[in-house]
Write an enzyme that holds these catalytic residues in place. Structure first.
Site, PDB file in Angstrom:
ATOM      1  N   ASP A  72       0.825  -1.215   0.000  1.00 15.30           N
ATOM      2  CA  ASP A  72       0.000   0.000   0.000  1.00 15.30           C
ATOM      3  C   ASP A  72       0.862   1.270   0.000  1.00 15.30           C
ATOM      4  O   ASP A  72       0.374   2.358  -0.310  1.00 15.30           O
ATOM      5  CB  ASP A  72      -0.910  -0.015   1.234  1.00 15.30           C
ATOM      6  CG  ASP A  72      -1.878   1.159   1.285  1.00 15.30           C
ATOM      7  OD1 ASP A  72      -2.442   1.518   0.233  1.00 15.30           O
ATOM      8  OD2 ASP A  72      -2.068   1.719   2.378  1.00 15.30           O
ATOM      9  N   GLN A  94      -4.416  -0.401  -7.502  1.00 10.00           N
ATOM     10  CA  GLN A  94      -4.993   0.446  -6.463  1.00 10.00           C
ATOM     11  C   GLN A  94      -5.705   1.636  -7.090  1.00 10.00           C
ATOM     12  O   GLN A  94      -5.169   2.283  -7.991  1.00 10.00           O
ATOM     13  CB  GLN A  94      -3.904   0.955  -5.518  1.00 10.00           C
ATOM     14  CG  GLN A  94      -4.435   1.736  -4.325  1.00 10.00           C
ATOM     15  CD  GLN A  94      -3.337   2.081  -3.336  1.00 10.00           C
ATOM     16  OE1 GLN A  94      -2.772   3.167  -3.379  1.00 10.00           O
ATOM     17  NE2 GLN A  94      -3.025   1.139  -2.440  1.00 10.00           N
ATOM     18  N   THR A 120      -6.768   5.828  -0.190  1.00 14.13           N
ATOM     19  CA  THR A 120      -7.037   4.605  -0.936  1.00 14.13           C
ATOM     20  C   THR A 120      -8.527   4.272  -0.865  1.00 14.13           C
ATOM     21  O   THR A 120      -9.130   4.302   0.211  1.00 14.13           O
ATOM     22  CB  THR A 120      -6.225   3.438  -0.369  1.00 14.13           C
ATOM     23  OG1 THR A 120      -4.838   3.758  -0.427  1.00 14.13           O
ATOM     24  CG2 THR A 120      -6.483   2.163  -1.160  1.00 14.13           C
TER      25      THR A 120
END
Length: 293
Positions: A209, A283, A233
């Site tokens: 991430d 993502q 996110t």
């Protein structure tokens, strides 16, 4: 996450530790200090661990799709509820919800697969110097001490080492310059991670991430120089291809595939030092430019 006065992190594996409170329920502990927004990779890594602890032991995780619904609070314990959706002949599926104060802040669907032989190839390849051959952070951000402070504080807080073969999007933006929608970063945890495949996978989720969404900002560096960015996110997916040690250097090759409508979409390829593709990431996130008042 607010980075002011963040204390150095414990090991990544310790941060992801869960207490089992039921057959399919787990609890992650709260962190000391002032209330801060949780790092999304930590919640996602704990969810991988929770799901894996309920799956058959001979089936490693091969994919996980996640959605971040609400900001987490570091001072509040997080409950993880696992639903055993299916156990088939070779695949197992688990759904996980992360809950704080009665509110679902995160959800994940994960799949586990019994190892099998099959066709094999990869397109991704290493095209960058190794981590020992690239500049350290002090050199990358030599002309921008504020960016150096932000980056080192972040890495210290998360317990991660990073080295950039090329200046990242943030460094270009500090110059008021644009860059290609790609950034490459060598990563590793600062402390050892247990040898089990599940814990290595959970820690890889934690690391995957980091910085990925910022790859979409490179072409807009000049436009964003004088703006405050709201970045979060929305969803994050990872496919695990081959085992990897996260306490050894690996490359996350990140591409900003698209940006528009206050969102961005990034794609990443995770390779070990031998050039083996170990995981693929995608993502989508909020990237909202706000002119300071």
């Amino acid at each position: 996450m607010t980075l002011e006065s963040v204390r150095p992190a414990e090991s990544v594996a310790d941060r992801l530790t869960l207490e089992r409170v039921g057959e399919f329920r787990f609890r992650g502990r709260a962190h000391d200090g002032p209330s801060q927004r949780s790092y999304g990779g930590e919640v996602a890594g704990q969810a991988v661990l929770a799901a894996g602890l309920t799956a058959p032991g001979d089936r490693p995780i091969h994919s996980a799709q996640t959605y971040f619904l609400l900001p987490g609070d570091t001072t509040v314990p997080t409950e993880f509820a696992v639903e055993p959706v299916r156990d088939g002949g070779s695949f197992s599926t688990r759904r996980v919800e992360a809950v704080q104060d009665g509110r679902v802040i995160f959800t994940m669907l994960a799949s586990f697969h019994r190892p099998e032989d099959g066709l094999a190839h990869q397109v991704a390849h290493l095209d960058t110097p190794g981590p020992d051959e690239v500049p350290d952070l002090a050199e990358v951000f030599a002309e921008h001490p504020e960016a150096l402070r932000w980056t080192t504080t972040l890495l210290n807080a998360l317990g991660v080492d990073a080295r950039f073969p090329d200046p990242p999007a943030r460094a270009h933006a500090m110059h008021g310059a644009t860059a290609a929608p790609r950034q490459r970063v060598w990563l590793r945890t600062r402390q050892p991670v247990p040898d089990t495949g599940l814990e290595q996978a959970a820690c890889l989720m934690y690391l995957s991430d980091l910085l990925l969404l910022s790859a979409t900002t490179g072409p807009h560096g000049e436009a964003l120089r004088d703006r405050e960015l709201q970045v979060a996110t929305v969803n994050h997916s990872i496919w695990f291809h081959s085992p990897i040690r996260v306490d050894e250097w690996f490359l996350h090759d990140q591409y900003g595939r698209w940006a528009g409508g206050a969102r961005g979409l990034a794609h990443g390829e995770i390779l070990d030092r031998s050039g083996r593709l170990c995981a693929t990431t995608m993502q989508e996130g909020l990237i909202r430019a706000r002119t300071p008042r």
